[in-house]
Design a protein around this motif. Sequence first.
Motif, mmCIF file in Angstrom:
data_model
loop_
_atom_site.group_PDB
_atom_site.id
_atom_site.type_symbol
_atom_site.label_atom_id
_atom_site.label_comp_id
_atom_site.label_asym_id
_atom_site.label_seq_id
_atom_site.Cartn_x
_atom_site.Cartn_y
_atom_site.Cartn_z
ATOM 1 N N HIS A 1 0.781 -1.188 -0.120
ATOM 2 C CA HIS A 1 -0.113 -0.203 -0.111
ATOM 3 C C HIS A 1 0.775 1.605 0.506
ATOM 4 O O HIS A 1 1.429 1.271 1.043
ATOM 5 N N PRO A 2 0.452 2.074 -0.657
ATOM 6 C CA PRO A 2 1.167 3.320 -1.231
ATOM 7 C C PRO A 2 1.478 4.645 0.311
ATOM 8 O O PRO A 2 2.365 5.234 0.621
ATOM 9 N N ASN A 3 0.430 3.834 1.682
ATOM 10 C CA ASN A 3 0.575 4.672 2.977
ATOM 11 C C ASN A 3 1.484 4.103 3.541
ATOM 12 O O ASN A 3 0.970 3.264 5.027
ATOM 13 N N HIS A 4 2.900 3.662 3.629
ATOM 14 C CA HIS A 4 3.597 3.141 4.442
ATOM 15 C C HIS A 4 2.657 1.052 4.609
ATOM 16 O O HIS A 4 3.249 0.363 5.831
ATOM 17 N N SER B 1 -5.601 1.025 8.280
ATOM 18 C CA SER B 1 -5.914 2.517 7.377
ATOM 19 C C SER B 1 -6.378 3.328 8.073
ATOM 20 O O SER B 1 -7.571 2.730 9.064
ATOM 21 N N ASN C 1 -7.189 6.754 7.493
ATOM 22 C CA ASN C 1 -8.466 6.581 6.760
ATOM 23 C C ASN C 1 -9.664 6.215 6.976
ATOM 24 O O ASN C 1 -10.410 6.596 7.034
#
Length: 250
Positions: free
Chosen positions: A21-24, A66, A68
Amino acid sequence: MKKPDVSLSINNRVGYIEFYHPNHNAMPSDVLLELEETITLAGRSDAIAVIVLKSAGDRTFCAGASFNELIAINSVQDGEQFFSGFAGVINAMRVCPKLIIGRIQGKAVGGGVGLASASDYCLATQYASIKLSELSIGIGPFVIEPAVTRKIGMTAMSQMTLNATEFYSAEWAKSKGLYAEVFDDIEALDLAVTTLAEKLSSYNPEALEHMKSVFWEGTNHWGTLLKERAKVSGKLVLSDFTKAALKRFK
């Protein structure tokens, strides 16, 4: 930018499951479900003798669930479903008949610590520090706690949980039994992971499967336990305290 995904590749009877996932390497619900299904699939494959669980990139192994998606929860049902994601993956790892080697190249936070703990054998780099940050936002590591406590003990787990803003070093994690070995860099880590996985893949598969069941004795109730823990977190995430804490991160 590469999209979040889970992939499975096979080499010399070793199944390499990689998530991204691009968010770490944080894990939204859909990626967690895909990871759970991929672990189950690999466990059933006659072409695979041993599984390696890894993440893409060279920085963070997994930043947990996640954030978000966590902020967007607005009902108890949504909360329970959200926290059931890691429960599903941990239970898939637990019941998988194949040994799972965790390849931890960087930091692991929250659910990432859970994934490392649910691995049967973990190798890491010196950069693979760990943190359980859940209590700082008003919830707790309830779903992953059984796996973490089983691996490092209640004393170390409670220390991490209460010091929720502190990272603990890879060497500390090794001293508590989470990591079997800690390497200077990813190159050395990957060599050790491949060597171990391919060696294990040459062993009697029936012996490996029986050994796996021995490792996980006394955990048959986890299917129910982790779902109950997800309900606890699902309610807490809607508390005034947690909502106020989450607003500070927006």
